[in-house]
Scaffold this active site. Sequence first.
Site, PDB file in Angstrom:
ATOM      1  N   LYS A  66      79.823   6.995  41.022  1.00  0.00           N
ATOM      2  CA  LYS A  66      78.645   7.174  41.883  1.00  0.00           C
ATOM      3  C   LYS A  66      78.602   8.559  42.511  1.00  0.00           C
ATOM      4  O   LYS A  66      77.527   9.099  42.770  1.00  0.00           O
ATOM      5  CB  LYS A  66      78.624   6.100  42.956  1.00  0.00           C
ATOM      6  N   GLU A  69      78.754   6.401  53.250  1.00  0.00           N
ATOM      7  CA  GLU A  69      77.316   6.568  53.492  1.00  0.00           C
ATOM      8  C   GLU A  69      76.974   5.946  54.826  1.00  0.00           C
ATOM      9  O   GLU A  69      77.642   5.023  55.290  1.00  0.00           O
ATOM     10  CB  GLU A  69      76.496   5.815  52.418  1.00  0.00           C
ATOM     11  N   ARG A  95      72.571   0.311  31.355  1.00  0.00           N
ATOM     12  CA  ARG A  95      72.610  -0.857  30.448  1.00  0.00           C
ATOM     13  C   ARG A  95      71.366  -1.696  30.711  1.00  0.00           C
ATOM     14  O   ARG A  95      70.610  -1.412  31.630  1.00  0.00           O
ATOM     15  CB  ARG A  95      73.836  -1.703  30.789  1.00  0.00           C
TER      16      ARG A  95
HETATM   17  P1  ADP Z   1      72.291  -6.263  37.521  1.00  0.00           P
HETATM   18  O1  ADP Z   1      72.270  -6.373  36.052  1.00  0.00           O
HETATM   19  O2  ADP Z   1      70.977  -6.348  38.107  1.00  0.00           O
HETATM   20  O3  ADP Z   1      73.087  -5.107  38.050  1.00  0.00           O
HETATM   21  P2  ADP Z   1      74.444  -7.852  38.289  1.00  0.00           P
HETATM   22  O4  ADP Z   1      75.091  -6.735  39.038  1.00  0.00           O
HETATM   23  O5  ADP Z   1      74.561  -9.222  38.842  1.00  0.00           O
HETATM   24  O6  ADP Z   1      72.922  -7.574  38.119  1.00  0.00           O
HETATM   25  O7  ADP Z   1      74.874  -7.869  36.752  1.00  0.00           O
HETATM   26  C1  ADP Z   1      75.946  -7.223  36.246  1.00  0.00           C
HETATM   27  C2  ADP Z   1      77.127  -8.109  36.466  1.00  0.00           C
HETATM   28  O8  ADP Z   1      76.781  -9.405  36.085  1.00  0.00           O
HETATM   29  C3  ADP Z   1      78.332  -7.846  35.648  1.00  0.00           C
HETATM   30  O9  ADP Z   1      79.116  -6.816  36.119  1.00  0.00           O
HETATM   31  C4  ADP Z   1      79.047  -9.210  35.690  1.00  0.00           C
HETATM   32  O10 ADP Z   1      79.912  -9.310  36.778  1.00  0.00           O
HETATM   33  C5  ADP Z   1      77.931 -10.174  35.928  1.00  0.00           C
HETATM   34  N1  ADP Z   1      77.606 -11.127  34.893  1.00  0.00           N
HETATM   35  C6  ADP Z   1      76.688 -12.093  35.100  1.00  0.00           C
HETATM   36  N2  ADP Z   1      76.572 -12.876  34.054  1.00  0.00           N
HETATM   37  C7  ADP Z   1      77.405 -12.423  33.111  1.00  0.00           C
HETATM   38  C8  ADP Z   1      77.694 -12.832  31.768  1.00  0.00           C
HETATM   39  N3  ADP Z   1      77.113 -13.856  31.181  1.00  0.00           N
HETATM   40  N4  ADP Z   1      78.575 -12.111  31.096  1.00  0.00           N
HETATM   41  C9  ADP Z   1      79.144 -11.048  31.677  1.00  0.00           C
HETATM   42  N5  ADP Z   1      78.916 -10.622  32.903  1.00  0.00           N
HETATM   43  C10 ADP Z   1      78.054 -11.302  33.640  1.00  0.00           C
HETATM   44  P1  ADP Z   2      76.945  -1.800  42.935  1.00  0.00           P
HETATM   45  O1  ADP Z   2      77.465  -0.838  41.910  1.00  0.00           O
HETATM   46  O2  ADP Z   2      77.969  -2.765  43.360  1.00  0.00           O
HETATM   47  O3  ADP Z   2      75.633  -2.387  42.515  1.00  0.00           O
HETATM   48  P2  ADP Z   2      75.394  -0.263  44.871  1.00  0.00           P
HETATM   49  O4  ADP Z   2      75.714   1.108  45.328  1.00  0.00           O
HETATM   50  O5  ADP Z   2      74.234  -0.403  43.936  1.00  0.00           O
HETATM   51  O6  ADP Z   2      76.704  -0.898  44.240  1.00  0.00           O
HETATM   52  O7  ADP Z   2      75.161  -1.173  46.141  1.00  0.00           O
HETATM   53  C1  ADP Z   2      75.019  -2.584  46.039  1.00  0.00           C
HETATM   54  C2  ADP Z   2      74.275  -3.146  47.244  1.00  0.00           C
HETATM   55  O8  ADP Z   2      74.947  -2.772  48.471  1.00  0.00           O
HETATM   56  C3  ADP Z   2      72.863  -2.626  47.431  1.00  0.00           C
HETATM   57  O9  ADP Z   2      71.923  -3.352  46.664  1.00  0.00           O
HETATM   58  C4  ADP Z   2      72.669  -2.813  48.925  1.00  0.00           C
HETATM   59  O10 ADP Z   2      72.389  -4.160  49.214  1.00  0.00           O
HETATM   60  C5  ADP Z   2      74.028  -2.499  49.504  1.00  0.00           C
HETATM   61  N1  ADP Z   2      74.155  -1.091  49.940  1.00  0.00           N
HETATM   62  C6  ADP Z   2      74.647  -0.070  49.215  1.00  0.00           C
HETATM   63  N2  ADP Z   2      74.617   1.090  49.917  1.00  0.00           N
HETATM   64  C7  ADP Z   2      74.100   0.802  51.121  1.00  0.00           C
HETATM   65  C8  ADP Z   2      73.816   1.564  52.312  1.00  0.00           C
HETATM   66  N3  ADP Z   2      74.067   2.872  52.394  1.00  0.00           N
HETATM   67  N4  ADP Z   2      73.281   0.923  53.370  1.00  0.00           N
HETATM   68  C9  ADP Z   2      73.021  -0.415  53.306  1.00  0.00           C
HETATM   69  N5  ADP Z   2      73.274  -1.187  52.229  1.00  0.00           N
HETATM   70  C10 ADP Z   2      73.806  -0.604  51.146  1.00  0.00           C
END
Ligand code: ADP
Ligand code: ADP
Length: 498
Positions: A117, A201, A293
């Site tokens: 990130k 952050e 992805r």
């Molecule tokens: P998004 O695709 O919106 O980021 P998520 O973060 O929930 O939503 O999706 C990615 C994550 O979903 C993966 O890192 C894994 O932990 C989880 N996941 C959910 N369903 C599956 C599945 N059927 N096979 C593998 N990973 C899955």
């Molecule tokens: P991941 O790789 O686990 O998806 P993200 O950086 O996308 O990590 O953050 C996941 C979630 O954490 C966001 O959808 C939001 O709900 C929360 N989040 C991340 N950064 C912040 C922030 N600076 N302030 C408040 N909520 C945050």
Amino acid sequence: MKKRILIANRSEIAIRIIRSVHKLGMIAVVFKSDREPDALYLNDADEVIPAKDNHNDKAIFLDPENIVKLAVENKIDLIHPGYGFLSENPDFAQLCEDNGINFIGPSPQLIRDMGLKTVAKSMAIKCGLPLVPGSDGAIADAQAAKAYADKIGYPVILKASAGGGGRGMRIVEKPETIERNFKSASDEAMAAFGNGDMFIEKYLQNPKHLEFQIMGDKHGNVIHLGERECSLQRKHQKIMEEAPSASVTPAMRKEMGEMAVRFAKTIGYYSAGTIEFIMDEDGSYFFMEMNTRIQVEHPVTEMITGVDLVDWQIRVALGEVLTLKQEDIVIRGWAIEVRVNAEDTQNRFCPQTGFIDLIQFPTNENVRIETGVRSGSVITPYFDSMVSKIIVTGSDRKTCIANTLAALDNFILDGLKTTVPFCKAVLQHPAFIDATYTTRWVDQVFNTDMLENEDEELIGALAATIMYAQEYLQLSSDLPTYKNDRLNVWVLNKRLNY
Ligand code: ADP
Ligand code: ADP
Ligand code: MG
């Protein structure tokens, strides 16, 4: 010769991808894992490769060398990684390319860059995207984190650069706990992602999560397909998503969409991708990260744009020109996705295991079902708890909510607890109906968080220890092994009698 596509994934997403593979007249090949020998997706594939899961003590879906070896032996042309597992693993993408297999996704280098990130943020700065105030690069140690937090003010969020799925993240309210949180988050990230780098952050108190879908080809063409709102989260994990977002005006959509496209073009992105933004209460928004992805929630975008994202992923991987133009993308109606997770929402959303005695999906109009299970399927502790997705459309948001409720009324699942009753309650709540809900809302209103912060840290520490043990000491394969999985508290509790 028909192209042969190996889907290095399972469950509903494997079935979803197989549909596109068949539509394009290609051959769909999947792995049979011995942890799940009767899985539904095996029926839809043209060929099934039996895979010995216990090689390296990992499920096949997390075993790059074994996947590529079997792919070469089976004369595979392309590999679709789905989501989760190795979908964002640059070494895997590189290994595919090195063995002459077309990895469906962006270049390995971009997967690597976006996977960190801090690197993604520095590239976003160069493209002029707004960022949440914070240390844009990694911070050296807990003391440096404290100094930074003193400067930007509490609350802050400590995030693992290599993090994902809400892991390696800690919200810190006060100076006294920042050093401890830094250490536990960094350790968790080290164990889960092999990289303990952290950044900091400003923690936005009540934000919305908005993300833009983009699609690009290998000839420099990139378009966006509008936004999804994914603010309905519990512990940073998405539960329900909608598209478009009621909080995004057409002018904002244009501005943010153009930003997303500019970013993707500048970094040379191709394939499907998602640019995540976080929006503050005053409407200001900031770049958060990019996912390289297909997303779990891609169907809501498909439903309102009429574009098949998985088809295009495969076509651009083969070098086709993206013939869709930005002006072709018209958003029609509304779509909501309900994730059917086998979880007990009354008990900290603990994952459930066991038999699905009966599952019956709604056949209402405007409903799309993506499922990895059927009646009689077994839910094991080895994989994610998401078993199906129910996607519902409507001409506008209000109609879509009503249609979703009607569809859920016709959904039956006997044998296990799921998130569906919880989603029904959410759909009827005023804060959902008026679209004011934020990423904190579920935890605040439904009081799902029965664990104290201290317990949470303890469980985090336990998880880190177990993952470490598995990685380095090669312990029992019975424990939840894959790195990308969300923390399976239930299994940990059971195994450790905690
Ligand atoms: P998004 O695709 O919106 O980021 P998520 O973060 O929930 O939503 O999706 C990615 C994550 O979903 C993966 O890192 C894994 O932990 C989880 N996941 C959910 N369903 C599956 C599945 N059927 N096979 C593998 N990973 C899955
Ligand atoms: P991941 O790789 O686990 O998806 P993200 O950086 O996308 O990590 O953050 C996941 C979630 O954490 C966001 O959808 C939001 O709900 C929360 N989040 C991340 N950064 C912040 C922030 N600076 N302030 C408040 N909520 C945050
Ligand atoms: Mg994210």
